[in-house]
Design an enzyme around this catalytic site. Sequence first.
Site, PDB file in Angstrom:
ATOM      1  N   ASP A  14     -63.156  -4.918  -8.692  1.00 46.53           N
ATOM      2  CA  ASP A  14     -62.374  -6.163  -8.669  1.00 46.53           C
ATOM      3  C   ASP A  14     -63.181  -7.383  -9.103  1.00 46.53           C
ATOM      4  O   ASP A  14     -62.945  -8.492  -8.625  1.00 46.53           O
ATOM      5  CB  ASP A  14     -61.761  -6.399  -7.278  1.00 46.53           C
ATOM      6  CG  ASP A  14     -61.044  -5.167  -6.788  1.00 46.53           C
ATOM      7  OD1 ASP A  14     -60.255  -4.618  -7.561  1.00 46.53           O
ATOM      8  OD2 ASP A  14     -61.307  -4.734  -5.658  1.00 46.53           O
ATOM      9  N   HIS A  44     -56.665  -2.520 -12.955  1.00 50.58           N
ATOM     10  CA  HIS A  44     -57.180  -3.570 -13.836  1.00 50.58           C
ATOM     11  C   HIS A  44     -56.058  -4.557 -14.149  1.00 50.58           C
ATOM     12  O   HIS A  44     -55.046  -4.191 -14.723  1.00 50.58           O
ATOM     13  CB  HIS A  44     -57.739  -2.959 -15.123  1.00 50.58           C
ATOM     14  CG  HIS A  44     -59.043  -2.252 -14.902  1.00 50.58           C
ATOM     15  ND1 HIS A  44     -59.692  -1.552 -15.868  1.00 50.58           N
ATOM     16  CD2 HIS A  44     -59.815  -2.166 -13.796  1.00 50.58           C
ATOM     17  CE1 HIS A  44     -60.822  -1.050 -15.372  1.00 50.58           C
ATOM     18  NE2 HIS A  44     -60.905  -1.408 -14.111  1.00 50.58           N
TER      19      HIS A  44
HETATM   20  P1  IMP Z   1     -61.511   6.088  -3.394  1.00 48.35           P
HETATM   21  O1  IMP Z   1     -62.149   5.745  -4.698  1.00 48.35           O
HETATM   22  O2  IMP Z   1     -60.020   5.942  -3.407  1.00 48.35           O
HETATM   23  O3  IMP Z   1     -61.978   7.434  -2.890  1.00 48.35           O
HETATM   24  O4  IMP Z   1     -62.026   5.032  -2.294  1.00 48.35           O
HETATM   25  C1  IMP Z   1     -63.398   4.938  -1.896  1.00 48.35           C
HETATM   26  C2  IMP Z   1     -63.773   3.476  -1.674  1.00 48.35           C
HETATM   27  O5  IMP Z   1     -63.784   2.806  -2.933  1.00 48.35           O
HETATM   28  C3  IMP Z   1     -62.807   2.682  -0.780  1.00 48.35           C
HETATM   29  O6  IMP Z   1     -63.550   1.728  -0.059  1.00 48.35           O
HETATM   30  C4  IMP Z   1     -61.901   1.994  -1.809  1.00 48.35           C
HETATM   31  O7  IMP Z   1     -61.303   0.834  -1.281  1.00 48.35           O
HETATM   32  C5  IMP Z   1     -62.901   1.684  -2.905  1.00 48.35           C
HETATM   33  N1  IMP Z   1     -62.289   1.548  -4.222  1.00 48.35           N
HETATM   34  C6  IMP Z   1     -61.893   2.555  -5.050  1.00 48.35           C
HETATM   35  N2  IMP Z   1     -61.411   2.050  -6.200  1.00 48.35           N
HETATM   36  C7  IMP Z   1     -61.513   0.718  -6.114  1.00 48.35           C
HETATM   37  C8  IMP Z   1     -61.208  -0.348  -7.011  1.00 48.35           C
HETATM   38  O8  IMP Z   1     -60.757  -0.169  -8.142  1.00 48.35           O
HETATM   39  N3  IMP Z   1     -61.457  -1.618  -6.550  1.00 48.35           N
HETATM   40  C9  IMP Z   1     -61.997  -1.845  -5.325  1.00 48.35           C
HETATM   41  N4  IMP Z   1     -62.313  -0.884  -4.460  1.00 48.35           N
HETATM   42  C10 IMP Z   1     -62.077   0.389  -4.853  1.00 48.35           C
HETATM   43 MG    MG Z   2     -59.376  -3.626  -9.426  1.00 49.32          MG
END
Ligand code: IMP
Ligand code: MG
Length: 332
Positions: A14, A44
């Site tokens: 982000d 995105h």
């Molecule tokens: P996962 O990727 O869904 O397995 O989540 C693992 C960690 O990464 C969690 O804390 C999510 O909130 C974070 N996370 C995964 N993708 C994003 C993203 O695109 N932006 C921010 N946090 C993310």
């Molecule tokens: Mg994002």
Amino acid sequence: MLKVDVIIGMQHGDEGKGKVTHYLLSKGPYTHCVRYNGGCNAGHTIYHKGEKFVTHHIPAGVFFGVKSIIGPGCVVDIHKFFDEIKMLREGGIDIADKIFIAKNAHVIQSRHLQADYGETKLGTTRTGNGPCYSEKYARTGSRAEGYRILEPYLVDMYEEFFIRHPNAEVLCEGAQGAELDIDWGDYPYVTSSHCTSAGACLNGFPPQSIRSVIGVAKAYETYVGTKDFQPDQQGFNALQVAGEEFGATTGRKRQCNWMSLPNLEKVVKLNGVTNLVINKMDVLEEVGAWSVYVDHRRANLFTFQNKDQFCEYVKEYFPSVDVIFSGSPERI
Ligand code: IMP
Ligand code: MG
């Protein structure tokens, strides 16, 4: 010769990578845009011709008629992939022959979604990413090339870049950020893929082909997940509101904190960052606070009187990197 520029997130995702990707594609000589890690856990936010789009899988090259490939480092949710194509078509984007998936990318199955849905320890996005990567490494997963419905979109990365287009200029678009990287992040509070510039190389781009690494950071930090990240002080809520810090994928509130310069420095070094973009400066302006941490543990804070002092300090902190300060995607 193949030339590759890599965009990486430098914090916890982000940071505004979508905006930077979109800008570079509007200016640059790129023939291809490749997403190199993650899946539909990413969101995105892109403003194209004044309209807002949130993409999860499909790289931003598609907005400019640039061939856009979901690389082998990614995992794909087929339903969400087609939903996204529909959303882009309805938004007036010409996607014909522009969207591709690497044959060796892995596919998220319903059992992956179910397994991720029960997860509460890390606060994942519940999009099946972790379980899908687990099966990839357990060698029980399925690759995109096994799905008939994906056939029109499939591409062989080797043929594309070493046989058909050996002089391609590629923009590699990363998802999430260095602090969420499976190896270099704050394990286990990480995602399941490689968010580093090395992660781009894993998609079939040799190290010598990397021309520049553009690191994208936010002027303050945000994190979504279960660990405590936001200090217990007033002021951060104002930042959260001013910055509209809600997840693009899950709608969750993002925890906020000041930016850590030593952490950014580590990311610069580990990734060979050549250019650094610091986004959302307008948000700090709105809340009228200019602070940075000067230690890894986020205990020592430097507070500046104004934006100029802040920028000067940050620039001096990274003497070998080209630093650019920018605003929120929708406000520039
Ligand atoms: P996962 O990727 O869904 O397995 O989540 C693992 C960690 O990464 C969690 O804390 C999510 O909130 C974070 N996370 C995964 N993708 C994003 C993203 O695109 N932006 C921010 N946090 C993310
Ligand atoms: Mg994002």
